[in-house]
Design a protein around this motif. Structure first.
Motif, PDB file in Angstrom:
ATOM      1  N   SER A 365       0.833  -1.196   0.000  1.00  0.00           N
ATOM      2  CA  SER A 365       0.000   0.000   0.000  1.00  0.00           C
ATOM      3  C   SER A 365       0.870   1.248   0.000  1.00  0.00           C
ATOM      4  O   SER A 365       1.983   1.243   0.538  1.00  0.00           O
ATOM      5  CB  SER A 365      -0.906   0.025   1.235  1.00  0.00           C
ATOM      6  N   THR A 366       0.359   2.299  -0.609  1.00  0.00           N
ATOM      7  CA  THR A 366       1.037   3.580  -0.527  1.00  0.00           C
ATOM      8  C   THR A 366       0.845   4.165   0.870  1.00  0.00           C
ATOM      9  O   THR A 366       0.031   3.693   1.659  1.00  0.00           O
ATOM     10  CB  THR A 366       0.493   4.547  -1.580  1.00  0.00           C
ATOM     11  N   TYR A 367       1.588   5.197   1.155  1.00  0.00           N
ATOM     12  CA  TYR A 367       1.573   5.844   2.475  1.00  0.00           C
ATOM     13  C   TYR A 367       0.861   7.190   2.396  1.00  0.00           C
ATOM     14  O   TYR A 367       0.770   7.797   1.338  1.00  0.00           O
ATOM     15  CB  TYR A 367       3.015   6.062   2.963  1.00  0.00           C
ATOM     16  N   ASP A 368       0.400   7.669   3.552  1.00  0.00           N
ATOM     17  CA  ASP A 368      -0.214   9.003   3.590  1.00  0.00           C
ATOM     18  C   ASP A 368       0.821  10.091   3.337  1.00  0.00           C
ATOM     19  O   ASP A 368       0.522  11.132   2.776  1.00  0.00           O
ATOM     20  CB  ASP A 368      -0.887   9.245   4.950  1.00  0.00           C
ATOM     21  N   GLY A 369       2.041   9.845   3.788  1.00  0.00           N
ATOM     22  CA  GLY A 369       3.155  10.756   3.536  1.00  0.00           C
ATOM     23  C   GLY A 369       4.366   9.947   3.132  1.00  0.00           C
ATOM     24  O   GLY A 369       4.344   8.716   3.141  1.00  0.00           O
TER      25      GLY A 369
END
Length: 479
Positions: A365-369
Motif C-alpha cells: 500500500s502507498t503511504y499518507d506521507g
C-alpha cells in the motif's frame, strides 16, 4: 523509517523460498535491515572452513549443549566461489545460532586480521530495508512515449557494446516492443500465477532492458534470469550464478546489476562474491550496480565495492534522482560510496502484456506521507493503492487494487537509474569507438557538467538527452 514494507516483503520472500529458513539482521535503530539464512554461515574453502567448524563446534558444545554433528558442512564445494556453507544446529528448532557463531569467531578473526565467516545474506532486487524497488509499476498507455525516449541510432552487431543484465528474465512477448528486437537471454519461466495474475517482479528485467535499449540503441543486451524467486537469491548461490552468466556468453563490456544487500559491517562486502569480484577486477568489464532503496548511507553491496580503492576502477555505483531531476529520490541510498546519480523515479519503459493485456494486483500500500519524511510528491504516496501484503488490510475491509498492463509501465528505483548509466557508458563507447568500458566511464564522467545536492554534498549527475523530467505538481504528466 516505518518498517512496514520490509516485514511485508520478508513474508513474501520466505514464501518464495519454502525450503530456506530466513532471519532478519540487526539495524542501528532496532529495525531489521537485511535478510539472511537462519542457522548457516559462510567460510572460505580449505583451512579457514575447518577453523570455523572447529571453533564453532567447540563453542556450542561448551555453551549450548550441541553435539558435534550439529556443526557440519552442507555438501562438497562444487563451484568457483571458493565458499562453503556451514550449518550450525537445526533452524527448524527455532533459535537462530548465527549471531552466537559470529561472536565465537571474533577472537580468531582478530588474531588473523581477516574476516573468516559471514552470514549467508539474501541478495535482492535493490533491496535492504524495503526489500523491494522504490515502488510498484504503474500502467502507461501505449500512446505515451518511453522516458527516456529512444535515442537516435541503429543497431549494428559488429560495433554494438555488449551489456549483460543480471535480473529477472524477459517476458515472452518482449520482442513486440521494437527497441527490444535485438535483446537476447532467458525468458521468465512463470510470468503469472494460477489465476493469471502477473507475479511480483516479473517484467523487472524487461523494464531494465528497455531503458538500456532506449538510451543506447547500438547495444547488444543479454538478460539472465538470476532473480526469479521473488527477486531474491542467497549469497552462497549468487556468486556461482554470476560466474555461470559470464561463462555462458563471455565477459561483456558492461554488467548492469540492480540487486544487492546491506550487511552488518560497513567494509565487509559479500564473502560469497569475493571470488567473482576478484576475477572482475582482472577483466575489462565494468560492473554498474544499483545503490539500493533504503534512503540510507549504509553501504549496499555489491555497489559499495565502488568505495573500496581496489575496486574503484571496476565498479560504478548509481543512485537515483527524483522525478524532476533536481535532487535525490526519497528512497535512494547515498554516501561517499555512491559515485553518480541518474534519473530513477517515474521512468517509463517496457513491462509485459504486449500480446494480451495482463492483470497485476498491488502487493504494498502507498503511504499518507513519504515514508522517508521527504516533502515532495514522491512514489511513496502516488498513485494511491492498497496492497495484498499490507498489515491490517483485512480488518478495514480494504480490497487490493488491480490494474492491467498492456506493454508499458512507469516504475521507480535505483534499479532503473542503473541501466540509464550503463546505457550512457555503452553509448559513449559506440559514439567514440572506445572498446574499453572503464575508459568510456572515465570519459563520460569527465565530460559531465551536471550535479545535484544530496545530503549537503554536490554529486555528479548523468541525465540522458532523451529523458524528460516529470512534474512534481502532477506526477502523472511529463513536462
Amino acid at each position: 523509517m516505518a518498517p512496514q514494507r520490509f516485514h511485508e516483503q520478508f513474508d513474501h520472500i520466505q514464501r518464495a523460498m519454502p525450503g530456506t529458513a530466513l532471519a532478519m539482521g540487526p539495524y542501528d535503530d532496532g529495525d531489521a535491515h537485511f535478510l539472511y539464512e537462519k542457522g548457516v554461515v559462510l567460510a572460505r574453502d580449505g583451512e579457514e572452513a575447518r577453523l570455523v567448524e572447529d571453533t564453532v563446534r567447540a563453542h556450542f558444545t561448551e555453551t549450548a549443549g550441541l553435539v558435534p554433528d550439529h556443526v557440519r558442512r552442507d555438501g562438497p564445494h562444487t563451484n568457483r566461489t571458493g565458499v562453503t556453507r556451514i550449518r550450525i544446529g537445526d533452524p527448524a528448532e527455532g533459535a537462530d545460532t548465527v549471531p552466537h557463531a559470529l561472536r565465537a569467531l571474533r577472537e580468531a578473526e582478530a588474531r588473523r586480521s581477516r574476516r573468516l565467516v559471514s552470514r549467508n545474506h539474501v541478495v535482492h532486487i535493490a533491496g535492504g530495508v524495503n526489500a523491494c524497488p522504490g515502488d510498484e509499476p504503474v500502467p502507461v498507455a501505449r500512446t505515451q512515449p518511453a522516458n527516456p525516449a529512444v535515442a537516435e541510432g541503429r543497431y549494428d552487431a559488429d560495433t554494438a557494446a555488449r551489456v549483460l543484465v543480471i535480473d529477472t528474465g524477459l517476458v515472452h512477448d518482449h520482442d513486440a516492443y521494437p527497441p527490444l528486437a535485438h535483446t537476447a537471454g532467458d525468458i521468465e519461466p512463470a510470468e503469472t500465477d494460477a489465476d493469471g495474475v502477473l507475479r511480483q517482479y516479473v517484467g523487472h528485467g524487461t523494464f531494465i532492458a528497455g531503458i538500456l535499449a532506449a538510451v543506447a540503441p547500438n547495444t547488444a543486451v543479454t538478460v539472465r534470469n538470476t532473480l526469479s524467486d521473488a527477486g531474491a537469491i542467497l549469497e552462497s548461490e549468487f556468486g556461482a550464478r554470476l560466474f555461470a552468466a559470464v561463462d555462458e556468453g563471455g565477459w561483456p563490456d558492461i554488467i548492469s546489476l540492480s540487486a544487492g544487500t546491506t550487511t552488518e559491517g560497513v567494509t565487509d562486502g559479500l564473502l560469497g562474491l569475493d571470488a567473482f569480484m576478484r576475477e572482475l577486477r582482472e577483466q575489462r568489464t565494468l560492473l554498474v550496480a544499483a545503490a539500493g532503496n533504503n534512503s540510507s548511507h549504509a553501504p549496499f553491496w555489491p555497489a559499495a565495492y565502488a568505495g573500496l580503492p581496489e575496486y574503484a576502477d571496476s565498479v560504478l555505483s548509481v543512485g537515483a534522482l527524483s522525478a524532476d531531476g533536481e535532487s535525490e529520490a526519497c528512497f535512494s541510498n547515498h554516501g561517499p560510496w555512491v559515485q553518480v546519480f541518474a534519473p530513477g523515479e517515474r521512468l517509463t519503459s517496457a513491462l509485459a502484456g504486449f500480446d494480451t493485456p495482463v492483470p497485476y494486483i498491488y502487493q504494498h500500500s502507498t503511504y499518507d506521507g513519504c515514508r522517508f519524511d521527504y516533502d515532495y510528491s514522491c512514489t511513496c504516496q502516488f498513485p494511491r493503492h492498497t496492497g495484498v501484503l499490507s498489515e491490517g488490510r483485512e480488518s478495514t475491509g480494504a480490497k487490493p487494487h488491480q490494474v492491467m498492463f498492456d506493454g508499458l509501465a512507469q516504475w521507480s528505483g535505483t534499479s532503473f537509474a542503473t541501466p540509464v548509466v550503463a546505457g550512457l557508458v555503452a553509448a559513449h563507447m559506440t559514439a567514440y569507438g572506445e572498446r574499453d568500458p572503464r575508459a568510456a566511464r572515465d570519459g563520460l564522467l569527465a565530460a559531465a557538467t551536471g550535479s545535484a545536492e544530496v545530503r549537503g554534498a554536490r554529486v555528479p549527475v548523468l541525465r540522458p538527452p532523451t529523458w524528460r523530467p516529470v512534474s512534481v505538481a502532477d506526477p502523472a504528466v511529463p513536462v
